[in-house]
Design a protein around this motif. Structure first.
Motif, short mmCIF file in Angstrom:
data_model
loop_
_atom_site.label_atom_id
_atom_site.label_comp_id
_atom_site.label_asym_id
_atom_site.label_seq_id
_atom_site.Cartn_x
_atom_site.Cartn_y
_atom_site.Cartn_z
N VAL A 1 0.83 -1.21 0.00
CA VAL A 1 0.00 0.00 0.00
C VAL A 1 0.86 1.26 0.00
N HIS A 2 1.89 1.29 0.83
CA HIS A 2 2.73 2.47 0.92
C HIS A 2 3.47 2.73 -0.39
N MET A 3 4.01 1.70 -1.02
CA MET A 3 4.73 1.92 -2.27
C MET A 3 3.78 2.37 -3.39
N LYS A 4 2.59 1.83 -3.41
CA LYS A 4 1.61 2.32 -4.39
C LYS A 4 1.26 3.78 -4.11
N PHE B 1 5.75 -4.81 -8.49
CA PHE B 1 5.71 -5.52 -9.76
C PHE B 1 4.85 -6.78 -9.63
N ASN B 2 3.89 -6.92 -10.52
CA ASN B 2 2.99 -8.06 -10.61
C ASN B 2 2.13 -8.25 -9.36
N ASP B 3 1.82 -7.15 -8.66
CA ASP B 3 0.90 -7.21 -7.52
C ASP B 3 -0.52 -7.06 -8.05
N GLU B 4 -1.17 -8.19 -8.29
CA GLU B 4 -2.49 -8.18 -8.91
C GLU B 4 -3.51 -7.40 -8.10
N ARG B 5 -3.46 -7.51 -6.79
CA ARG B 5 -4.44 -6.86 -5.94
C ARG B 5 -4.41 -5.34 -6.09
N TYR B 6 -3.23 -4.78 -6.36
CA TYR B 6 -3.09 -3.33 -6.44
C TYR B 6 -2.74 -2.82 -7.84
N GLY B 7 -2.94 -3.65 -8.85
CA GLY B 7 -2.76 -3.20 -10.23
C GLY B 7 -1.37 -3.35 -10.79
N GLY B 8 -0.46 -3.97 -10.04
CA GLY B 8 0.91 -4.13 -10.52
C GLY B 8 1.08 -5.21 -11.57
N ASN B 9 0.00 -5.92 -11.90
CA ASN B 9 0.05 -6.93 -12.95
C ASN B 9 -0.23 -6.33 -14.32
N LEU B 10 -0.31 -5.00 -14.38
CA LEU B 10 -0.43 -4.27 -15.64
C LEU B 10 0.90 -3.61 -15.96
#
Length: 345
Positions: A253-256, A263-272
């Protein structure tokens, strides 16, 4: 044990899952669920929807939502659907250290720490129940657990073997005397070499499967993350994160929040593909990287605490798992190739 360690009140438990059949006609979800939830009323179902506890395809819906064929309906509530019974399961453990008071485990990605969220078997707690007898219970009656990491995060966990160790270790996490360092790959070029992220964390107001940062000091719980750049690859950055607090999804959460989703964190959109070019070759490269590390690129690398009996400061360090090593090497090669191309131009 208080909220600094396990953050148990932030959990949601799956009480019901319904895969809507092919021939289902459009029907309000409160009416639809009346056929599946025993001993309930339509008003209670509507209240659950108003609280954001009814999901369709992982998105919270209101009671007037109309279900359609192939929807996946889930009812998630902040308390267990039944009294937890831990069945021992012979799941291998990677034990880094063990004595009479505690053990340190290197958890692989994909292993859930404890039952919940629809994962009622096959967890680390089930494995602990098989390999160890009479582990102390924490405040949520889970054997041995002092803290936890997410299912798709790999790395180190300390497990208490006695009541005294449980109390002593929990206090260390509470009063921030334990040491925890994570390594993460994040999207974007982190400009500052190091920094500190501060911001209260609470459940997202629209998507309760996520956490979010809130400026209002009356919302959520304080959280502090210190980060340091380890290596830059242009479109992604390798960082070290040291936790002062242990909130749910804190690093993610903090890095977002500062614009650098994992990278590739699907829950927070990093899989795009959040940074980079539109070239087809680049897109293929990133998709191959997603396949190499099919999870958020996050590893709990080091762990330090005072031994509850000897008083000795103990520090443990692990190598990055193979999937993250390969991911880093691919991005390093890609960044070097781009640099060489720029020099030729």
């Amino acid at each position: 044990m208080n909220d600094q360690s396990l953050e148990l009140e932030d959990e949601l438990y799956e009480h019901l899952r319904v895969d809507v059949p092919k021939g289902q006609e459009l029907l309000r979800i409160d009416k639809f669920l009346m056929h599946f939830v025993p001993n309930t009323t339509r008003n209670k179902i509507q209240q659950a929807a108003n609280n954001g506890d009814i999901y369709v395809n992982d998105v919270p819906v209101k009671s007037n939502y109309k279900v359609k064929p192939f929807d996946v309906v889930r009812v998630l509530l902040p308390h267990p659907p039944f009294e937890n019974r831990i069945d021992p399961e012979n799941i291998p453990l990677d034990i880094v250290y063990e004595d009479d008071s505690l053990l340190v485990i290197n958890k692989p990605a994909g292993l859930v720490v404890h039952p919940g969220h629809g994962n009622y078997t096959g967890t680390l707690v089930n494995a602990l129940a098989y390999h160890f007898q009479n582990l102390p219970l924490n405040s949520s009656e889970r054997p041995g657990l002092v803290h936890r990491i997410d299912k798709n995060t790999s790395g180190l966990l300390v497990i208490a073997k006695t009541d005294a160790a449980m109390a002593h270790l929990a206090r260390q996490f509470e009063f921030k005397t334990s040491e925890r360092e994570y390594v993460a790959m994040v999207w974007g070029n982190v400009k500052e070499d190091e920094g500190t992220i501060e911001g209260n964390i609470a459940r997202h107001v629209k998507d309760r499967m996520q956490m979010a940062v809130f400026a209002d000091p009356n919302i959520g719980k304080p959280a502090v993350t210190h980060y340091k750049v380890l290596e830059r690859f242009g479109y992604v950055t390798l960082v070290s994160c040291i936790l002062e607090t242990g909130r749910t999804h804190q690093i993610r959460v903090h890095m977002k929040h500062i614009g650098h989703t994992l990278f590739n964190d699907e829950r927070y959109g990093g899989n795009l593909i959040l940074k980079g070019t539109t070239f087809a070759k680049y897109k293929q490269f990133v998709e191959n990287c997603f396949k190499i590390t099919p999870r958020q690129a996050l590893h709990a690398k080091t762990l330090g605490f005072t031994h509850p009996v000897t008083g000795e400061m103990m520090r443990f360090d692990t190598e990055l798992p193979d999937d993250m090593k390969l991911l880093i090497e691919k991005w390093r090669t890609y960044a070097t190739a781009r640099a060489d191309e720029s020099e030729e131009e």
